[in-house]
Enzyme design. Structure first.
Site: not given
Length: 1625
Positions: A108, A339-340, A586, A1006, A1074, A1239, A1245, A1250
């Site tokens: 909020c 707010n939360g 993996m 990323e 994860k 692969c 990895c 690899c």
């Protein structure tokens, strides 16, 4: 504050822009219509909407009546179902259910205004309404865009207004000192209304109150949205006179008792859910409803009346993530505006319920029973926090004290508190054992009518700014700029930092800031003396220095309790040797425990819940200072009474006990510990035996506690193991005893400790704590550590130096340390800081246990698919147990193959056989080989939930020629977000090229992207191109760009040019392998190339923060979506979520936040590196997540707004069809795409080794990369052909025709090894299909931000000319807080044309006013932006260049360097440019800054967090935890009073004076520039006395900068030594 006409598009233009591509968000900000200017607009919109509703909205409208009906019917059905449940229930306490809790989430915008002279005025009420209107973007709107999620106002009672009414009614004037005013939502039905009124009147009369009269509250229903009108209550006020009480507090208490009695009496009535008291008080009144901000003032005619005066007002705008928000859940509540999100709510409710039996206080005069219960799981977290605060208040606590008890700050190791305010630390320590913190991000505003205040949670994860004016007004708000202000009258400006509080005493007119408030509260009682007298700190016990079992006995125990050789070697031994959890990669591709043919420990049926969107994960690595594992053991007494007895407890520093510590607890005379054995007897048969023993165990516990035992030790330790007496799984025993004690009102009297062999992984500890254990002694795991250390192999390795030497005690200490770090990480995933709040909070989901097991031990947890009964669980327990006694059991532990694939072990989805068959099919382009691959998948054991289902058609088959083409189907395929860094450049580019050939989409992950990949190749000869020389199999026209570019929490590689070159932008909230954690890239994988793309240093490991810096709430996520639409209006924005219970509610919020795509990932997604426990134990199957998301969006009328994409373990066309039937439009393939490019599933990895160069950055391994883009193209075409074949058999021509058709799914008849009680009905339920076809949803235009200020600026001919021809231009514009992400669109235009550094012109733009969030985001070189005024959060987000100056207006009433002028998280992910701020910044300044230079005059906590480059100068005070995770760049901080050192996080950086000449020069020139640009008086003072000030600066230097000229005094000597090598480098 009328906004000038030129500033906004004309109303008609706004309406025209609300095309069906963006029907809902006309413009969440600019469509702020201020009363007075806008009646015509409102009416026209309403008329148009009403007509659309009558005509069915032309087939394309959102506001369809059937969607409304669906919502209402669903509410009706839910109520009916709860009726049935309730009629069966008894009056025993009920445990909070996760299902109730996750259906109500919200966030909020809030604020308050107070007059210090306590003079009421109508202006205060009016200002609150204006401020509320300026927070519209912090709220959400329903699918009809008129029903807000809720807005409200709390004020003092406007007596003049009510007296005026009373006189007109012929009543006597109201006695202000004795009259209570009730604001009530009554049932709409006339008979029900009469019934409700008579119950209310009856109880008032019984309590001796006089009912003066009922007043219908005048409202204007024409401003109410369609949805809100359907559920709108009958709103009336009741006036009562309290005759027998004199004191105000007693009058309030009497009104509270009346309300509780009325609520209780209503429970048995039909209309019980339609009666709600917004407020009932002699001091305050609450006006609220399911309205948009601006509609609140139009709806309630009272608030427009000049007679409505108040000396304060709290206002609140709600953003509920689900779209069936209810009128009563609008805020403010009765005491609080929140707010939360409270993350520990399930535990808080359970503990409050456990307390009910012990709460007593003389002020209640023996009436405590009449005011129970104190919590309601069906209400929102805010409503429950409010009712607990109200209970404390009515029991005599002050508002500030109540909130300090419920929402304590992170007071441990706090430099200021420990030294200056020890009494505050004592207060918190005293209450820590009494009340578990209500933990989670929260800005709380509160008032009891005499005090008004605000406080922030311990993490400071909500913005809160305050300012005070010369005419004695104090303002607090989520944002600045919500009211027009004469800056010369403002005498101070500040912000609330983490854990801080501000209160205004309306009686005395005093304002108390943080430590003043707390000191007053804490000094009221001698808390310190009581603690010293009664509290006992447990001394750490020594670890055993020799083994207590021989090898054979240990082995037998390990077999009996379910250990495998992987558990011992990969988990326990790694923890013992390294002191941290093992890392793996993996993802998790084995069957869920319930589907597996192998026996599993009970813990494996539980998955950890995690925070996403509605609240943030926290960062245990860099922000551990707010976290604590401390536990209090012993009786928790009556919290309403204060006294020394309450402090009589034992404190443990963490919940992991060794044998010596357990022993000393057993001897503590006050705890009176009792051991309960957890073995069950199977001599009379297995069935029923475990259940009987559990009942007996609970009765023993019950008896022990009644006899004064304060510590129950549940133990499976015994002299010898007996074949016919297996141990009950310890988690089951702990859960059952915990639940039993709660239901019998005894849980507060004792703590539970588990003394067990069945606990060695961090997940096991978390489960035990989450279901009620306060501490655990893992005796077999500790013994395993000792045996390992003494084994011949380890002794030899240590002797020869091949393994670091650890002593036997050290090995055990390492194990415990690893468990503690792991626990912190698991807590932080859910956004919880304190173990004491996690205890009993049940933050788990269950996959594969029957409801009868859940009801016995895990009451309130979600188990959607059923599963093992108690007897089947006993059988599984026994299957481990017998291994310890059979002759043929090997003399070593079995390897079940749960982690690594091995022949004869557990089935893995990605197995060598599968990858061989797939390689053969794609490399030989052989259909025959692909059908063998298909056959292999069809014959696999049951592996995932969808294997329980099959698709059965309801039509005749059709020829395959009539089915849509494979190339058309393949356009719905995407690959997973694998970062360049985790995988090699070759793999990343080959996948991108293949997807671009197909018309599908690849995902950058990323790590940013090399601009060389953005242009099509034109130089290919024989499959090779000089542009990308490392790839083969290329064709002219190929592009290696990723269509989807990812924006993750580390913002690596996110620059304006990266963003404008995307077709889609994906916000990564969570990752399947994860969830709740950030990414990690090991240092050896950060090559020079990777470091260049990520703006970081080669060889330095890169850890992304958990997703919390600018996506820590639903409104902040909506802001980031807005930012991305701003910089690249052509790109669709997707939000990546991970499946968990409640994801439907979260997804609704994301859809309302204007996302174009929602991606649901399963827990089985891959990863380059992650702790094993995260891979194995977090997140849910996508089948459940997708089903819930698709159906919730349909019920909320939002499904057409978003494309649904799903991924996780996809391997074939059948997977695609299953996902389509469950509602997905697009399909993601991750690991399997890597397998298709070469692969071999070596699962290393994370080591950079690899063998085929798929996931390595080593040149020699990358040279072995076998893949070509064509292989992947072949694979996807085979999958698409498989889909076509099945569609033809089913009789459908297009994939569109089966999307969302769950009626085509049927349960498969298969027998599972463990149970026949699995229930797949959840997947088969159906709430209808979307109104548009999937193709229409996929092809709709990108959602827009509506009219924005940037468009007005860009339409200025001088500016467009300057951009076009690289000229210089100077301009001034006015700016308001509703102008968000200003400059983002302009930067996008520049970056698209010139890239990140190519623009040679200059855009010199000055803004005046209060800027909205994300001001000056994504700036590029050549943009020089000045803001005269102030700004909110995220200033300079991801800026890549240019210059940004923020300074206050001339002639302010406050001192600029003392005022907070910009908000939190400024310069997040900046990659260039300069910033000068005259004034202070909030928390997390320059987080993840890579190259920008900044000067600021003070900051909050966590300054320079995760910085990897650039330079920050702070000319004033900073908060705690400076430079946490700072691996690059430099910081210079002025320390005038010698308080900096304890505030620095010394883990990475070193602290030194500025001695290097180059450093002194850098510092001085930045300050000179700062003074020149901002006129800073602080800067001038420093320069004028440079010699005196220079020694007061500290320089913070990370290792990567130690040898730079700025940081290194000896730089010249080192350079000479190294000769030319340094220069050439």
């Amino acid at each position: 504050m009328a906004i000038p006409a030129g500033h906004l598009a004309a109303p008609s233009e706004i309406l025209l822009r609300s095309s069906h591509s963006n029907p809902l968000f006309l413009s969440s900000t600019r469509n702020l219509v201020f009363r007075g200017d806008s009646a015509h607009l409102g009416q026209r919109q309403r008329r148009r909407r009403a007509a659309a509703l009558r005509s069915g909205a032309g087939g394309r409208g959102w506001s369809s009546s059937c969607a409304v009906r669906a919502v209402l019917e669903r509410q009706g059905a839910a109520l009916a179902a709860s009726e049935v449940k309730r009629s069966r229930s008894d009056d025993r306490p009920k445990v909070a259910s996760l299902n109730d809790i996750i259906s109500e989430r919200g966030a909020c915008g809030v604020g308050f205004i107070a007059n210090l002279k306590n003079e009421p005025s109508h202006k205060i009420v009016n200002d609150a309404l204006i401020a509320l209107g300026c927070m519209e973007h912090r709220g959400g709107c329903g699918a009809d865009n008129d029903s807000g999620d809720g807005a409200g106002l709390m004020t003092s009672i406007p007596w003049d207004l009510y007296n005026n009414w009373a006189v007109k009614q012929g009543l006597a004037s109201l006695d202000r000192s004795k009259t209570g005013v009730g604001m009530i939502f009554l049932p709409k039905d006339e008979n029900f209304e009469k019934g409700a009124k008579s119950v209310i009147t009856k109880i008032f009369l019984e309590e001796g109150l006089e009912v003066i009269g009922w007043r219908p509250v005048p409202v204007n229903t024409s401003v109410v949205g369609y949805y809100a009108k359907e559920t709108m209550p009958n709103i009336q006020q009741v006036f009562v006179k309290v005759l027998k009480e004199e004191k105000v507090d007693d009058i309030e208490r009497e009104l509270y008792i009346c309300r509780k009695l009325i609520e209780r009496a209503a429970k048995s009535e039909e209309w019980k859910d339609d009666l709600y008291f917004c407020s009932l008080s002699n001091r305050t009144v609450v006006y609220k409803g399911m309205l948009r901000s601006e509609a609140l003032g139009q709806f309630y005619l009272d608030v427009q009346n000049e007679l409505y005066t108040s000396s304060f007002a709290i206002y609140h705008r709600r953003y509920s993530t689900n779209t069936s928000p209810r009128w009563p859940l609008a805020q403010p509540m009765r005491i609080l505006g929140h707010n939360g999100e409270i993350n520990t709510i399930q535990g808080n409710l359970n503990w409050m319920q456990s307390r009910e039996a012990t709460l007593k206080s003389p002020v209640w005069r023996g009436r405590e029973n009449e005011i129970r219960p104190f919590g309601n799981p069906k209400a929102s977290d805010s409503a429950n926090l409010d009712s607990t605060a109200e209970l404390l208040l009515r029991s005599g606590r002050t508002p500030a004290e109540a909130l300090m008890i419920l929402v304590p700050e992170a007071y441990k190791n706090h430099p200021t508190l420990t030294i200056k305010y020890p009494e505050v630390v004592n207060f918190y320590d005293y209450y820590k054992g009494q009340m578990e913190a209500w933990d989670g991000p929260a800005l709380l505003l509160f008032s009891d009518g005499t005090t008004v205040g605000a406080c922030l949670d311990r993490n400071g994860l909500r913005p809160a700014r305050y300012w005070r004016t010369v005419d004695d007004m104090v303002y607090v708000a989520s944002e600045v700029g919500v009211l027009p202000m004469d800056e010369s009258k403002v005498i101070s400006k500040g912000r609330l930092g983490p854990g801080m509080m501000i209160t205004v005493d309306l009686q005395s007119g005093e304002v108390y800031e943080n430590t003043e408030v707390k000191k007053r509260v804490a000094s009221a009682q001698p808390y310190g003396d009581w603690l010293r007298e009664k509290m006992r700190n447990m001394k750490p016990g020594n670890f055993l220095s020799s083994v207590i079992m021989d090898n054979e006995t240990t082995l037998r125990h390990q077999q009996a309790f379910g250990y495998s050789s992987e558990d011992v070697q990969m988990v326990i031994e790694t923890m013992a040797s390294q002191g941290k959890e093992p890392t793996f990669c993996m993802g998790d591709d084995i069957p869920l425990a319930v589907l597996s043919r192998k026996p599993h420990m009970l813990f494996d049926y539980f998955k950890q819940r995690f925070a996403q969107v509605t609240n943030p994960a926290i960062d245990p690595l860099r922000e551990g200072l707010v976290m604590s594992l401390e536990v209090n053991l012993g009786k928790r007494r009556n919290i309403l009474e204060v006294g020394p007895e309450n402090a009589s407890q034992v404190i443990l520093s963490n919940p992991v006990l060794n044998e010596g510590e357990l022993d000393s607890l057993m001897k503590d005379p006050n705890l009176n510990a009792q051991v309960l054995s957890t073995y069950f007897d199977i001599r009379k048969g297995l069935d029923g035996s475990m259940e009987k023993t559990l009942q007996k165990l609970c009765e023993e516990a019950d008896e022990a506690v009644r006899d004064g035992c304060q510590l129950l030790v549940l133990s499976d330790r015994s002299e010898e193991l007996i074949p016919t007496r297996p141990a009950i799984p310890i988690l089951l025993a702990v859960g059952a005893v915990h639940q039993h004690l709660i239901q019998n009102g005894l849980r507060m009297s004792a703590s539970i400790v588990a003394d067990t062999a069945q606990c060695f992984s961090t997940h096991h500890f978390a489960c035990l704590v989450g279901y009620g254990a306060s501490a655990i002694c893992p005796y077999l795991a500790l013994e395993t550590c000792r045996q390992w250390r003494l084994s011949t192999k380890v002794v030899n390795l240590m002797r020869t130096g091949k393994m670091p030497t650890v002593t036997i005690e050290q090995a055990q200490r390492n194990f415990c340390k690893a468990v503690q770090s792991g626990l912190l990480k698991i807590l932080s995933k859910m956004g919880i800081s304190l173990l004491s709040s996690y205890c009993g909070a049940q933050i788990f989901e269950i996959y594969g246990l029957d409801q009868d097991v859940v009801d016995v031990a895990f009451c309130g947890s979600v188990s959607k698919i059923g599963g093992l009964t108690l007897d089947e669980l006993a059988r599984e327990t026994l299957s481990f147990w017998v291994k310890a006694f059979s002759e043929d059991t090997a003399k070593r532990l079995e390897n079940f193959g749960f982690i690594q694939f091995r022949p004869g072990g557990e089935y893995h989805g990605n197995n060598p056989e599968m990858s061989k068959l797939l390689h053969k099919a794609v490399r030989q382009k052989s259909e025959n080989a692909y059908s063998i691959y298909q056959q292999h998948l069809a014959n696999r054991p049951v592996n995932v939930l969808r294997d329980l289902l099959e698709i059965k058609g309801d039509r005749e088959p059709i020829p395959i020629g009539r089915v849509e083409s494979a190339s058309s189907i393949a356009q719905r395929f995407c690959t997973g977000g694998m970062s360049l860094g985790a995988i090699s450049r070759e793999t990343h580019e080959a996948i991108a090229i293949a997807m671009n050939r197909l018309g599908g989409k690849s995902n950058s992950g990323e790590g940013g992207e090399d601009p060389i990949r953005w242009s099509p190749l034109t130089d290919v000869i024989d499959g090779y191109s000089p542009t990308l020389p490392h790839l083969k199999g290329l064709q002219n026209g190929d592009t290696a760009t990723s269509a989807i570019k990812q924006v993750a929490s580390g913002r690596f590689g996110v620059t304006p040019t990266f963003l404008v070159n995307a077709d889609q932008l994906e916000i990564k909230i969570a990752q399947g392998a994860k969830p709740g954690e950030g990414g990690q890239l090991p240092g050896k994988k950060v090559s020079a190339y990777i470091a260049r793309l990520r703006n970081s240093k080669p060889g330095v490991p890169l850890i992304s923060p958990p997703p919390h810096h600018d996506i820590y709430s639903i409104e902040d996520l909506a802001q980031l979506i807005y930012d991305l639409h701003q910089v690249n209006p052509r790109a669709k924005v997707s939000v990546k979520l991970v499946a968990e219970a409640g994801i439907g509610t979260v997804a609704s919020g994301v859809a309302k936040g204007n996302a174009d795509i929602i991606q649901i990932s399963g827990h089985d997604g891959g990863t380059g590196a992650s702790p094993i426990s995260s891979i194995k134990h977090a997140g849910g199957p996508w089948e459940l997540g997708l089903t819930e998301t698709h159906q919730t969006l349909i019920q909320n009328g939002l499904r057409e707004r978003v494309i649904l994409r799903v991924d996780g373990g996809f391997k074939s066309g059948i997977d695609v069809l299953m996902a389509a039937a469950m509602g997905a439009d697009e399909y993601g393939f991750g690991s399997v795409a890597m397998i298709a490019t070469g692969c071999v599933m070596a699962r290393i990895c994370h080591t950079n080794n690899c063998p085929v160069g798929v996931a390595s950055q080593r040149e020699e391994l990358r040279a072995r990369f076998p893949g070509v883009p064509g292989d992947l193209v072949n694979y996807f075409l085979y999958v698409a052909e498989e889909v076509r074949g099945v569609l033809a058999q089913l009789g459908y021509e297009k994939l569109d025709d089966i999307i969302g058709r769950t009626d085509l799914l049927r349960p498969r008849h298969i027998s599972l090894t463990k149970t026949q009680h699995l229930d797949p009905s959840y997947f088969l339920s159906n709430v209808g299909v979307p109104k548009w076809s999937s193709s229409e949803i996929r092809n709709q235009a990108v959602h827009t931000n509506g009219p924005v200020l940037d468009e007005i600026i860009l339409s200025d001919t001088e500016i467009s000319d300057a951009i076009q021809h690289e000229k210089v231009v100077n301009k001034i514009f006015k700016i308001y807080n509703i102008d968000r992400a200003v400059c983002g669109r302009i930067a996008g235009v520049v970056a698209k044309k010139y890239g990140d550094v190519g623009f040679a012109g200059q855009l010199n733009i000055t803004f005046t006013g209060s800027a909205g969030q994300s001001f000056a985001c994504f700036l590029t070189p050549g943009m020089n932006i000045q803001l005269i005024g102030e700004s909110n959060d995220y200033v300079g987000k991801s800026m890549a260049g240019g210059e940004l100056v923020v300074k206050p207006v001339e002639g302010t009433g406050f001192i600029p360097e003392d005022a907070t002028i910009v908000g939190n998280t400024c310069l997040y992910g900046a990659t260039g440019g300069q910033v000068f701020i005259r004034g202070k910044a909030g928390e997390r300044f320059a987080v993840r800054n890579s190259l920008a230079e900044a000067v600021v005059e003070g900051t909050g906590d966590h300054c320079c967090e995760y910085m990897t480059g650039g330079c920050v100068v702070v000319l004033g005070k900073v908060g705690r935890n400076v430079a946490a995770g700072m691996t690059g760049g430099l910081a210079y901080i002025l320390d005038e009073d010698d308080t900096l050192i304890p505030k620095v996080n010394k883990e990475i950086v070193k602290i030194q004076r500025v001695n290097a000449p180059a450093g002194q020069m850098q510092l001085k020139s930045l300050i000179e520039a700062h003074v020149e640009k901002t006129g800073s008086s602080k800067g001038s003072a420093i320069l004028s006395e440079w010699e005196a000030y220079l020694p007061l600066f500290w320089q913070l230097v990370p290792p990567s900068e130690e040898e730079t000229p700025e940081a290194c005094t000896e730089f010249e000597k080192i350079k000479a030594k190294r000769g030319m090598s340094l220069q050439s480098a």
